[in-house]
Design an enzyme around this catalytic site. Sequence first.
Site, PDB file in Angstrom:
ATOM      1  CD  GLU A 175      -3.086  -1.052   2.176  1.00  0.00           C
ATOM      2  OE1 GLU A 175      -3.000  -0.237   3.113  1.00  0.00           O
ATOM      3  OE2 GLU A 175      -4.052  -1.837   2.050  1.00  0.00           O
ATOM      4  CD  GLU A 294      -3.829  -5.917   3.124  1.00  0.00           C
ATOM      5  OE1 GLU A 294      -4.674  -5.271   3.771  1.00  0.00           O
ATOM      6  OE2 GLU A 294      -2.607  -5.676   3.139  1.00  0.00           O
TER       7      GLU A 294
HETATM    8  O1  AHR Z   1      -4.971  -6.076   6.996  1.00  0.00           O
HETATM    9  C1  AHR Z   1      -4.871  -4.958   7.824  1.00  0.00           C
HETATM   10  C2  AHR Z   1      -4.188  -3.791   7.141  1.00  0.00           C
HETATM   11  O2  AHR Z   1      -5.004  -3.303   6.122  1.00  0.00           O
HETATM   12  C3  AHR Z   1      -2.889  -4.090   6.448  1.00  0.00           C
HETATM   13  O3  AHR Z   1      -1.789  -4.033   7.282  1.00  0.00           O
HETATM   14  C4  AHR Z   1      -2.804  -3.005   5.418  1.00  0.00           C
HETATM   15  O4  AHR Z   1      -2.078  -3.395   4.283  1.00  0.00           O
HETATM   16  C5  AHR Z   1      -4.226  -2.652   5.131  1.00  0.00           C
HETATM   17  O5  AHR Z   1      -4.459  -1.299   5.163  1.00  0.00           O
END
Ligand code: AHR
Length: 501
Positions: A175, A294
């Site tokens: 990210e 994610e």
């Molecule tokens: O999964 C939780 C968090 O969400 C992770 O660390 C991040 O990559 C995202 O913003």
Amino acid sequence: MSGLKAKMVLDKQFQIAKVDERIYGSFIEHLGRAVYGGIYQPEHSEADEQGFRKDVIELVKELRVPIVRYPGGNMVSAYNWEDGVGPREDRPRRLELAWRTIETNEVGTNEFVDWAKKAGSDVMMAVNLGTRGIDAARNLIEYTNHPSGTYWSDLRRSHGYEAPHAIKTWCLGNEMDGPWQVGHKTAYEYGRLAQETAKAMKLVDPTIELVACGSSNTGMPTFPEYEATTLDIAYDHVDYISLHQYYGNRSNDTANYLAKNHDMDHFIKTVIATCDYIKAKKRSKKTINLSFDEWNVWYHSNDADQKIEPWSIAPPQLEDHYNFEDALLIGSLLITFLQHADRVKMAAMAQLVNVIAPIMTENNGRAWKQTIFYPYAHVSTYGRGISLKPILTVPKYDSKDFTDVPYVDAASVYNEEHEELTIFLVNKHLESSMPIEIDLRSFTNYQLVEHMQLVHNDLKAVNTKDHQAVSPTYNADSTLVDGVLTAQLAKTSWNVIRLRK
Ligand code: AHR
């Protein structure tokens, strides 16, 4: 509500693509109790000789997780991988900046690779492109993947790991578009760093595959320009672009909430278009595929997290307790991946244990299945084969953010080798069951094996360590006559209909 009815045609010829099993991946970050108290707790009665909880490993195996992303997440952007290897007594305690905790480094790269093997998974390793860069990344891959005879590979051997770990899949940071990220970068800064890091890593091991960061979510002001700029620079050096998205039902509008897979669908289509625009611009023959590394529901724990004191070890962060309606949305999100099996080749439910996870544990106590465990386990188990495009005719509804939402979502996977067909369906209707007729024309001599379902009268029902309020039951009323399958999809239900020759 009479007149509500769905019809579907499934045919072996309507092929989207072979499902890449890595779409059933997950994620373990050094965050909250994911590692400490989750997968690892040496003092637990279920701990193995390395301190890993065997009860948790058994649940992970039930999910059949083919690949696990590690060690972050936001955490990786200020992580020194060297802190987590070698004798434990020499490992430093550090301030972990992303989640403002203390990281003891008791678990690091080698232990995690061992854990993943025990759980039957491969590792998807992320490198730190926040505070670090090319040098740390090339050293790490020399440590993990080079056989021997160099400083870093011999260091690994001296740590007790003679054979290289042969980690095949790597994420180039996490990210990096997000202002919250330590070492946040503009798309140009990130694109350049991703390209040069990729180059160095592939010089060490040309067999690896690399995932470049895309946007942290569709609401980012730089989406989808971040993807376009990054790929414009790094196209020839990377293999996948990542997508991240979390959903929630903050306004308690279930009809709208259950339609949120349409947001995911739109996100995926936009990123495909962006990748293919850059491909066209470059006159390239190479296709960049998608790693949705994610995804999940994340909102229940937001308020509790505000109250956690900084600088503790493994506090209960991001511990969402999932309810029945969350499981329905998870089913629809998994269906969306199957509908895009031609381009979504990897994904990671974020995360796996305790932290926004299908598996919960008590420290020194039990481990149990959250509601979302079930659709994930079903699709991971039965969704291996060729994703077929269902031709579905079904009534639709409008919600606050979405129009023309079909009441039923459907995907199906044909496993040629085992001569099996599995149909996954969500009925989103809040009040009515939905009769469905499925024309199975090309599946001659197939028999109905079972119709599993997840149903509950209370959309907010949750599972606890003492009570699995939401767990699969069987619907015995479905029939298969002359190639036509007839079933009733209960109101607000997740359904798995299995057939075999
Ligand atoms: O999964 C939780 C968090 O969400 C992770 O660390 C991040 O990559 C995202 O913003």
